[in-house]
Every structure is written in C-alpha cells, then in structure tokens.
Design a protein around this motif. Structure first.
Motif, mmCIF file in Angstrom:
data_model
loop_
_atom_site.group_PDB
_atom_site.id
_atom_site.type_symbol
_atom_site.label_atom_id
_atom_site.label_comp_id
_atom_site.label_asym_id
_atom_site.label_seq_id
_atom_site.Cartn_x
_atom_site.Cartn_y
_atom_site.Cartn_z
ATOM 1 N N LEU A 114 0.826 -1.209 0.000
ATOM 2 C CA LEU A 114 0.000 0.000 0.000
ATOM 3 C C LEU A 114 0.860 1.260 0.000
ATOM 4 N N ARG A 115 2.014 1.201 0.656
ATOM 5 C CA ARG A 115 2.919 2.354 0.635
ATOM 6 C C ARG A 115 3.385 2.656 -0.786
ATOM 7 N N VAL A 116 3.710 1.613 -1.544
ATOM 8 C CA VAL A 116 4.151 1.812 -2.923
ATOM 9 C C VAL A 116 2.994 2.316 -3.777
ATOM 10 N N ILE A 117 1.825 1.716 -3.609
ATOM 11 C CA ILE A 117 0.638 2.172 -4.345
ATOM 12 C C ILE A 117 0.376 3.647 -4.043
ATOM 13 N N GLY A 118 0.537 4.007 -2.792
ATOM 14 C CA GLY A 118 0.250 5.365 -2.354
ATOM 15 C C GLY A 118 1.162 6.431 -2.929
ATOM 16 N N THR A 119 2.281 6.016 -3.523
ATOM 17 C CA THR A 119 3.142 7.001 -4.180
ATOM 18 C C THR A 119 2.493 7.530 -5.453
ATOM 19 N N SER A 140 -8.380 8.722 -2.104
ATOM 20 C CA SER A 140 -7.682 9.990 -1.906
ATOM 21 C C SER A 140 -6.295 9.712 -1.321
ATOM 22 N N PRO A 141 -5.301 10.532 -1.640
ATOM 23 C CA PRO A 141 -3.944 10.308 -1.151
ATOM 24 C C PRO A 141 -3.857 10.180 0.367
ATOM 25 N N LYS A 160 -5.091 5.615 8.574
ATOM 26 C CA LYS A 160 -6.008 5.395 7.442
ATOM 27 C C LYS A 160 -5.516 4.262 6.561
ATOM 28 N N ARG A 161 -4.208 4.144 6.455
ATOM 29 C CA ARG A 161 -3.665 3.051 5.639
ATOM 30 C C ARG A 161 -3.966 1.703 6.291
ATOM 31 N N SER A 220 -6.021 -1.338 4.618
ATOM 32 C CA SER A 220 -5.534 -2.715 4.634
ATOM 33 C C SER A 220 -6.614 -3.664 5.161
ATOM 34 N N ALA A 221 -7.285 -3.262 6.220
ATOM 35 C CA ALA A 221 -8.355 -4.087 6.782
ATOM 36 C C ALA A 221 -9.509 -4.234 5.798
ATOM 37 N N LEU A 222 -9.826 -3.149 5.104
ATOM 38 C CA LEU A 222 -10.884 -3.187 4.097
ATOM 39 C C LEU A 222 -10.541 -4.193 3.009
ATOM 40 N N LEU A 223 -9.298 -4.179 2.566
ATOM 41 C CA LEU A 223 -8.865 -5.110 1.528
ATOM 42 C C LEU A 223 -8.951 -6.554 2.031
ATOM 43 N N ARG A 224 -8.550 -6.785 3.261
ATOM 44 C CA ARG A 224 -8.615 -8.129 3.837
ATOM 45 C C ARG A 224 -10.050 -8.666 3.809
#
Length: 708
Positions: A314-319, A629-630, A637-638, A642-646
């Motif tokens: 998610l950190r990489v996606i968030g870039t 949103s960024p 929030k990240r 992550s929990a939402l994706l799980r």
C-alpha cells in the motif's frame, strides 16, 4: 544513483530505425529453401549472433534492445523486410507472446544445462527425424544466445578505459556474461543477469508482454546464499533490481510505448505456507524507486500474508504508481484448479500481461479478445439487428411478446450464446491460421516444460498443458444496471413498456428524457443492493457456463475475464444506448468495476457488491479499479484500507488496483501536461505516464469515484 543516471542515458534515442527483421533476414538467406524449423532457427541464431551489444555507462546488469536500430539504406531495409515478412511471424492471437518462462529451471540449469538436456533428448529421439530436427533447431537458437552473451562480454571488455565508464562495473559485466555462456549462475547478480538477457532475447525476437514471473521465488536461493556469505547486501540487491526494471523503460524511451512486463511476488505454496520473503520487499522497493510504468507488479495476497507486506504494498501504491495490483491467492488458485492442473503447478501460477493468471512455464503463450456483452441488448430489442454497429444477433422475436423478467433474461442469454459462438468462430479460425509446423518457435520452446524432453514445439504438443484463451467480458456494470433498470421500470413499476424502451434506445433518449430519468434512478451495481447486484452473479454464472463449452485448437479451456484495459471506451463508441440510461457512444463500465459515479455509498458498499459473484469461475482474473484519496495512504487510514482489503478478499473479491492521485492533480495535469512528464497512474491492468494517454482515457480515469 546509477539507476536514475541510467534513465537519463536512455533519453538519447538511437540512430536509424528499429529493424530486428534485418538480422532475421540475414539468417533466412543462409538457406532460403530450408525447412521451416531450420529456417526459423537460422533467423534467431543470426539475430542473436550479429545484432551486437550495447552497454550503458550506468549498467550493472547488461542487455539492451538498442542494437536493433539499424542505419542501413531505406532500399536495403525494405528488401530485407520483404524477405523476412515472407516467412511470417506469429502474433498475439496466434500464441506468440504474453508468456511466463520457466525461469526457475533456467537459473538452476543455465544455458549449458539446457543444451545438455537437448543432447539427452536427441539420444532418446534419435530414430525420429522430425523430433531430431526440432531439437537441432532449439540447440542452434541457444548457441546463438550464447553468442549474444559473449558479445556483451566482449563489448564490456572493449569499453574498458573509455570516458564515463566504470571499469569495475565493466569487469563484472564481462565476467558474468562470459561465465553464463558456459556455466549455470552461482550468485544473485549472475542469476539476475541471465534472466534479464533471456528477456532481452525475447524482445529481440519481437515478443511483447513477456513476464518475469515469480522473481522473489526463483531468485531467492541466490539472494539468501549471497547475503549469508557476505557477498551481497540488501541495498546492493535493490540497486541491481532497479537497474533491470529501469531498462523496461527502454520501450517507452525508444519506441513511444510501454512494454507491460508482469512481475509476481508473494503467494503461498502447496502446503498453504506464505512465500513472502525478503526479496519480495526488495522488489517492491526497487519498483518504487524506479517510478516508471513498465514493471507491472502483481502481489499474490492470501490470509497468510503478513500485515507488514500488505502495508508495504500500500505504501508503494500510495506514491501514485498504482501498483502492485493485489491478487486474491485463494480465489485464483481455486479458479485454476477447475481445469485439471497439477496442484503444485496451480500454486506456482504467475501473471502475464495485465492480470492474466498463467501456469508458469508450462503452457503456450496467452491470447484473449474482447466480448462486448452490452451490445446484445441491441439485438434483443430489435429482433436480431444492430443499431450503431452493422452486426447481427439472433431474432428472439418482438419485445412485446416478453411478459416477465425471467423471459427477458432467457432471451438475453440466447443473444449472448449466439454471440459467444460467433466470437469462438472468429478466434478459432484466426488462431488456427498459422500452423505450428510452418511457424515454429524453437527458442521460446526451450523455456517451457516439457518441450525439450518431448522434442516438440510449444504449440505442437511440447508444453505440459494446452493453450488457453480468455474472453474479456466488457461492461458488467453496464449490463447489471441495465437489467436492474428493466426489472424496476418495466416489470416492477410498470412505468414503461419494453416497446417504449426500445424506441427510447433507438432515439438515444432524445424525446424520452423522463424515461431516462427513471432508468437512471433504478438501483445500481456497486451500492450493496441485491436488487442490482444479483445480476452480477447472473452475469458471471451465465458467461462461465457459455464459454466453458469451447476449447482451443489443442484442447485447452476458454477462460472468462473481467478485464477491459481501456477497451470499455472503444467498445462504448460502437454500442447503442443501453437500458441503464447510458447514451450511445459513451464508455461502458470498466472491467469488474461499477459504472463510475453510480457507486455512491462508499468503498465498503462497492466492495460488498463486487465480491458477490463467484470469481472462482473467472480463471483469467478480474480488474477492479478503485481510486482513493492520497490521505488514505497515511498512518492509521492506511491500516483501515488494509483491513478493508482483507475483508474484501475474505468475501471472495479477486483483485484490486488503486489510483492514489487526487482529482485535482489529474485535472491540472490535463490542463498543463508540461508540468507532469513523469506522473504515473494506474489505467486498467497496467500503469502509464498520464500525459501520454489519449484524452478519452484520461477522462475515464478522472470519472472514477474517489473514495475517502
């Protein structure tokens, strides 16, 4: 840093024109009357042996497509092309590329080991002239590949002492390439060099979207061994990976188009054990640092995946890069197991192209095509005739004879069934056009089990499994919303008849604005409303049943896919107005995503809707485009994301890919592209430089619902 300096070096375009065909021509002319397999081997051998080598000043891992630019005269190149073209080439629809090679075996055996396997097979098949000839062709292409490695060794040695070059780097490149010509790799650097040079070989042949597969698995033993003995640091490994990934950018720098090179990380093994390792994290860091669209990174995520790894993704996606795409391992493996693959092979799957699930190194190259499901409303409403596109369906009778929603669905299915038969005929006729005997692929076959042992071409029984084909289903959101609107407006509320709706669609809603408002007000897919969402379940179940009846020419399956790239835009342009209120020519809904702007109840409701179909029936894979949103990629929030994706994956969702660039930035980039030359966004199944996209694609990305 050498990686960014390498990117700057690639800004200087080579002189001449891209002409790999010129070197193939030189091979063909050695024996213009040779049998097909020998002629092809001659062409590949000469291509590898005579194209030459190019080493960048900032190379750590060598291998470039730059030598394929020729400065021959126009007349000479035209003549060379005429000869080469007369021998023909396979294309995407003929199983030419989109392949994940068996790099696990390659790095274990090396080229020398592969040649030894050919010698063993030649002894086994000594009494079979056809198989012996094929093995000789495979052998010749690998000998040519050895020459390619040696040409890089010589070039690196020749450049010693030249201004701007680093002597120690050149010495390592020369040593690695020379060794790999004769021995299997022993170090991480050598293994990575071999894999990249193989990839360059495929590019030289003219293949695209060749995957690098599960790099964190087949390279990990070399990485781990080097780390333990102190021969490699984690930082050095990342820099080596960056050097390779940056050269994927050559295609953009020189040919004005990105090569979609899928890399797979993560996943589970046959015992259910998580296979995330330190190299998985190194690959994530490397693609982030490169910040270019080419490496199409895919992360296999399971219930066993560590929170730290998902957070790193998610950190990489968030870039703003938009990758890795996140794949549900449990769903994908279950989908592949339907087709009789051995368990270990199903668990070793990777992806090719955008998101296509592939049995790594064990089946012929992938092919797929577009199936415009919303188009069949035209035929249902108009007794088999198209409105916008001059095409035909079947005559299912006048719509006034349809008395209930069940009957409407039955007749819509009749249209889909005929359309699928038409699709199959077009594909099968084209796919069979180039026979394996006339268009062999001896070099590619070396990288697929069990072509060497069977002494057969990858498309003529050599591969362990047959070819498969994917039907990319356009517009699930458009279809679901249309069916829900028909049920609500016509059969539940009685606010219009099917004949009135037919006339409104034919008129593109001009004069029928009130009816269009009622259609738009009907329940919409993407809001966790079963009234609409039940049609997504029907859509997957129905299309799976229809396409499961078909087989490829060698007996493989037809998968269905919920992926569109940007074809939802092109498809929409040739499809009339649809019952959901969409006007003629407007884009269809994208891939597995709800129609943009109609998913109005937030991300949780959207993901609940999308997870309802049985995606174990979608063996190719799906694309769910989401835009957050960024701020969603910061701190707590990240963790919520992550929990939402799980939860989404636990419910059966198959894939998610995310844009993390704000609407404001996208709009400003459209107005002032000169200020955003390196803005990378997720498109649909791949990432790209935003300012290079067509305006209608940029607008489609902008329309995506931004979740907060």
């Amino acid at each position: 840093m050498s990686t960014q300096a390498l990117k700057e070096e690639m800004r200087q375009r080579p002189a001449g024109v891209f002409a790999n065909y010129y070197y193939k021509y030189l091979g063909y002319r050695e024996d213009l009357c040779a049998p097909a397999v020998k002629a092809r081997a001659n062409a590949v051998y000469t291509l590898f042996s005579r194209a030459g080598a190019y080493v960048y000043r900032n190379d750590l891992i060598a291998g470039s497509i730059r030598p394929l630019w020729c400065e021959k005269s126009e007349a000479e190149l035209r003549y060379a092309r005429s000869i080469a073209d007369s021998f023909g080439e396979r294309t995407f629809w003929h199983n030419a590329d989109h392949f994940s090679p068996d790099y696990g075996s390659v790095v274990c055996d090396g080229i020398a080991g592969m040649l030894r396997k050919i010698e063993i097979s030649k002894a086994v098949h000594a009494d079979d002239a056809a198989k012996s000839s094929y093995l000789a062709a495979m052998q010749k292409t690998l000998e040519g590949f050895k020459n390619l490695l040696l040409s890089y060794a010589v070039e690196a040695e020749t450049l010693q002492g030249c201004e701007g070059y680093f002597g120690d780097r050149l010495k390592r490149i020369a040593g690695n390439c020379r060794k790999l010509a004769y021995d299997a790799p022993e170090t991480f650097e050598e293994a990575l060099q071999l894999v990249w040079m193989c990839h360059v070989g495929f590019l030289m042949e003219g293949r695209a979207a060749m995957a690098l597969g599960r790099m964190d698995q087949y390279l990990f033993p070399f990485y781990e061994r080097d780390i333990k003995r102190g021969a490699l640091t984690r930082g050095q490994a990342v820099e080596l990976l960056e050097n390779v990934f940056m050269k994927i950018y050559e295609s953009r720098a020189y040919k004005d188009g990105d090569d979609v090179v899928n890399i797979c990380i993560g996943g589970t093994d046959l015992a259910g054990k998580c296979e995330v390792n330190d190299l998985s994290y190194c690959i994530l860091e490397a693609v982030k640092n490169c910040n270019v669209p080419g490496p199409n990174l895919s992360a296999r995520v399971s219930s066993q995946t560590p929170d730290d790894f998902l957070d790193a993704c998610l950190r990489v996606i968030g870039t703003g890069l938009g990758y890795p795409a996140l794949m549900n391992d449990e769903v994908n493996i279950a989908a592949l197991r339907r087709y009789g693959y051995e368990e270990a092979d199903a668990y070793d799957y990777s992806m090719v192209g955008c998101i296509e699930n592939f049995i790594t190194g064990r089946q012929p190259p992938w092919s797929d095509g577009r199936f415009d499901t919303p188009r069949f409303f035209e035929y249902l409403f108009n007794e088999g005739r198209g409105i916008v596109h001059p095409s035909m369906g079947v005559n299912t009778g006048p719509v006034r004879e349809i008395s209930c929603m069940e009957d409407f669905l039955r007749k819509f299915r009749e249209q889909l069934e005929y359309g699928a038969q038409e699709y199959y005929a077009f594909f099968n006729n084209e796919n069979c056009r180039y026979s394996p005997a006339r268009y062999p692929q001896p070099f590619l076959s070396c990288f697929c089990r069990d072509c060497i042992a069977r002494a057969q071409d990858i498309l003529e029984g050599g591969s362990k499994y047959p070819s498969v084909h994917g039907a990319a289903l356009m517009g699930v959101g458009t279809v679901c919303d249309s069916l829900a609107a028909v049920e609500k407006v016509v059969f539940t509320d009685g606010a219009a008849t099917l004949e009135e709706l037919r006339d409104a669609l034919a008129a593109n809603f001009e004069g029928y604005e009130d009816l269009r408002k009622k259609l738009l007000a009907a329940p919409k897919y993407g809001n966790n409303d079963d009234f609409a969402d039940k049609y997504a379940i029907w859509f997957v179940d129905t299309l799976f049943a229809i396409f499961s009846k078909f087989r490829t020419r060698d007996g493989g399956a037809f998968y269905i896919a919920m992926a569109a790239n940007v074809s939802n835009i092109a498809a929409g342009k040739i499809i009339a107005a649809t019952p959901d209120g969409r006007r003629a020519g407007e884009p269809l809904s994208d891939a597995a995503s709800p129609t943009y702007g109609r998913d109005v109840r937030g991300a949780t409701a959207t993901l609940n809707s999308v997870s309802k179909p049985d995606y174990t029936k979608v063996a190719c894979g799906t694309v769910l485009n989401q835009k957050f949103s960024p701020s969603m990629f910061e701190g707590e929030k990240r963790k919520k994301l992550s929990a939402l994706l799980r939860v989404y994956f636990q419910k059966g969702g198959q894939e998610m890919q995310v844009n993390a660039t704000s609407r404001e930035v996208l709009k400003d980039a459209m107005a002032h592209p000169e200020n955003y030359p390196q803005l990378v966004v997720r498109v649909s199944g791949f990432s790209a430089l935003f300012v290079t996209l067509d305006r209608d694609v940029q607008e489609d990305i902008l329309r995506r619902t931004q979740q907060g």
